[in-house]
Design a protein around this motif. Structure first.
Motif, short mmCIF file in Angstrom:
data_model
loop_
_atom_site.label_atom_id
_atom_site.label_comp_id
_atom_site.label_asym_id
_atom_site.label_seq_id
_atom_site.Cartn_x
_atom_site.Cartn_y
_atom_site.Cartn_z
N LYS A 124 -21.23 14.74 -23.02
CA LYS A 124 -21.59 15.60 -21.89
C LYS A 124 -22.87 15.08 -21.28
O LYS A 124 -23.87 14.92 -21.96
N THR A 156 -22.81 11.41 -4.48
CA THR A 156 -22.50 12.62 -3.73
C THR A 156 -21.10 12.55 -3.13
O THR A 156 -20.88 12.91 -1.97
N LEU A 157 -20.19 12.14 -3.95
CA LEU A 157 -18.79 11.98 -3.52
C LEU A 157 -18.17 13.27 -2.96
O LEU A 157 -18.58 14.37 -3.30
N LYS A 172 -26.14 15.48 -18.76
CA LYS A 172 -26.93 16.56 -18.17
C LYS A 172 -27.13 16.19 -16.70
O LYS A 172 -28.12 15.58 -16.34
N GLY A 173 -26.17 16.57 -15.89
CA GLY A 173 -26.29 16.24 -14.48
C GLY A 173 -26.27 14.74 -14.28
O GLY A 173 -25.36 14.07 -14.76
N VAL A 174 -27.28 14.20 -13.61
CA VAL A 174 -27.31 12.78 -13.35
C VAL A 174 -28.33 12.04 -14.19
O VAL A 174 -28.45 10.83 -14.09
N ALA A 192 -19.88 14.59 -15.91
CA ALA A 192 -20.39 15.91 -15.53
C ALA A 192 -19.27 16.84 -15.06
O ALA A 192 -19.31 18.04 -15.33
N THR A 193 -18.27 16.30 -14.35
CA THR A 193 -17.15 17.13 -13.89
C THR A 193 -15.84 16.33 -13.99
O THR A 193 -15.85 15.10 -13.89
N PRO A 194 -14.72 17.04 -14.15
CA PRO A 194 -13.42 16.36 -14.17
C PRO A 194 -13.17 15.55 -12.90
O PRO A 194 -12.57 14.48 -12.94
N TYR A 195 -13.67 16.04 -11.77
CA TYR A 195 -13.46 15.35 -10.50
C TYR A 195 -14.05 13.95 -10.51
O TYR A 195 -13.44 12.98 -10.05
N ARG A 196 -15.26 13.83 -11.05
CA ARG A 196 -15.90 12.51 -11.16
C ARG A 196 -15.10 11.60 -12.10
O ARG A 196 -14.88 10.43 -11.81
#
Lengths: 263, 263, 263
Positions: B133, B66-67, B135-137, B98-102
């Motif tokens: 890709k 949960t960064l 799927k979420g976590v 899941a996201t570029p931020y991660r």
């Protein structure tokens, strides 16, 4: 002691609202313990609403476990406001002594005169001295080693000081009560100390004799722990049966089970 | 394997302090698992104390579940410091891909040379490629599909790579160990992967052969899961019995129960 | 109702990804409930990734329980984006009416047209009036006292309004369905309301008839609560058996057990 077991009845009748500004690890536990015991929990820490919440509740609990700069400020705002409107509040100095940052926040919180300071032996000793090293958040000292520090801290702060351990000591200057209930496996569940602080918040919300209120809180922790341990096979099942015991315990059984020395 | 079951004894004797900078969802679980297994958890993330804590502990676990911007910075400070003082640290790349931020944070953490990277198949595959890709976590790949990615990632980073799944693979360059314990219902409890990372932190704190330490951690997860599943009727009861099993498991039974292939 | 019990089958087949921006107290519970029911939870709130996550998921759940300035902004970004791409989202207005800060955030969230608003009676009444005072986060009104407010709120917002209580009311303008399952002890576990909102998110992710989806969510909560209560001795054991029941419940038993009035 009937005076103590009657407090459980009073707690359930009044169902006080208790605000916690506490650490992430234990929020769920402490909310569940408050609900099971008969109180009503609220967690709110936003600078924009923290004073409004302090106004609404019967008591405030501040636990510095997973502090950061924002949360430290929340704690300071809430403690200052609680002090100014004479709302009872409980300080749980998690990890006191582990880092300078924790010690600094604690030195800023103490002037707002906590009603109760509840910690393990290492934390209480750390608050009266710079020479104690805690091992993270778990105590490396036994509770009786901290009695002298507890007496000193109570004199310095006017707070009731509660030292959790195999025997719990509740200290108001040089008056000391003792609670001998509880089971060592409780130390293998995270947040049991924090839960003790939350329940202490519930009792100081309904009883102005704070020494009595704190003794009741620690006795309730211990008796519920004893009952739970009888049904449990380890820390996982103990946690659950602990909530069940908090919920089901009747004042009569509470009175019979508690092992309390009251001055 | 006796060498592995002996590590459980060593863990309980040394009771290492393990710092987690982890996600809100699992903090309670991972603290309880560490306590039940015999270690001592601490969660601290404030920029003002994170280095002091890294100094105190036996190992650090970073989990990006949960960064946000503040926590990302905490993780970077802690990882850099752990690297500079050669403290072992475990990276759990929750939701990698899941996201570029991660992905961006992960690319900043990897240069600080995690001792261990533990994730599910999708996460491990994502760390070696931009084409996967998640799927979420939750993983959408099985652990054996990720072996090649694990070998590549271990070579690129010098980390031991652990892929959790029906079979757990522990990879150090081209050496691979396998753990076949565990129950599919464990995937229906949140934070079991994060718990595996936390226990990995406990073992790398006490054992410098990191391949062995990681295998022990995964074997302990799996055996405790097996024992818990025998007593459970679903994910709720499984969670509890899992803590009880971690607490009660003796080295002998651990040795008999583990299904491990070690190179 | 077969139409409702079939939705449980659909939920498990599709296993929708549900994003929660929720409060710290209940994150673990709601993630476990989603997993046990057959959905896949993700918690992500960083401003830098919150829109990316909304793109990935089947539905979004926003719960303002432990809001602060950063999290409020996360909620606004996520709600605006969900609205703009027509992703269904559920609003859980925890503690509405308790402080001006909460009311202000709610007034900013409502224009992004939540698909569903689920709260207790006090919270729903508070959203349609400035004259209601909530007692912290627990309701001081019964659910039937809030029906009128629910109808008004649904008309004003075009949302399906769900009022949890002894009887649950699901309101779409002037159509009302009722669910009569559930057990009073559920109110003694923290986060049961938040869990209802999370499951509502799972059902609106797989069913476009939102009134039906919400009724299914509340029926599932209630039936799982009934099943769990039969095996429990208090709130601690109830929590676990609740997850087990969510996991084990079959559509047939779900159909037989639910006590639903559907318009």
């Amino acid at each position: 002691m009937e005076q103590i077991s009657e407090l459980l009845k009073k707690l359930r009748n009044q169902s006080p609202l208790v605000q916690s500004i506490t650490n992430y690890v234990v929020m769920n536990n402490t909310a569940n313990a408050l609900l099971a015991a008969g109180a009503s929990p609220i967690m709110a820490h936003a600078h924009s609403e923290v004073k409004d919440m302090v106004n609404l509740v019967g008591a405030l609990v501040i636990n510095i476990g997973t502090l950061d700069e924002y949360w430290s400020e929340s704690m300071l705002i809430a403690a200052e406001h609680a002090h100014s409107i004479q709302k009872p509040w409980v300080l749980d100095p998690v990890g006191a002594g582990a880092t300078p940052y924790r010690n600094e926040l604690l030195s800023k919180l103490l002037p707002f005169k906590p009603t109760v300071i509840r910690g393990n032996a290492s934390e209480i000793m750390s608050l009266t001295s710079v020479n104690i090293k805690s091992k993270g958040v778990d105590s490396t000292n036994t509770s009786d080693e901290a009695i002298e520090a507890g007496i000193l801290l109570s004199s310095q702060t006017d707070a009731v000081v509660v030292i959790s351990g195999e025997v719990d000591y509740i200290i108001e200057r040089n008056r000391i009560s003792q609670v001998k209930n509880g089971n060592p496996i409780m130390a293998k569940i995270t947040g049991m100390g924090c839960t003790a602080s939350a329940l202490t918040g519930a009792f100081v919300a309904i009883e102005k004799d704070y020494m009595l209120a704190c003794t009741a809180a620690m006795a309730l922790m211990g008796v519920a722990g004893d009952l739970a341990a009888e049904k449990s096979e380890g820390p996982g099942t103990l946690q659950l049966h602990f909530y069940d015991a908090l919920y089901n315990l009747q004042p009569e059984e509470f009175g019979e089970r508690m092992i309390v020395k009251y001055p």
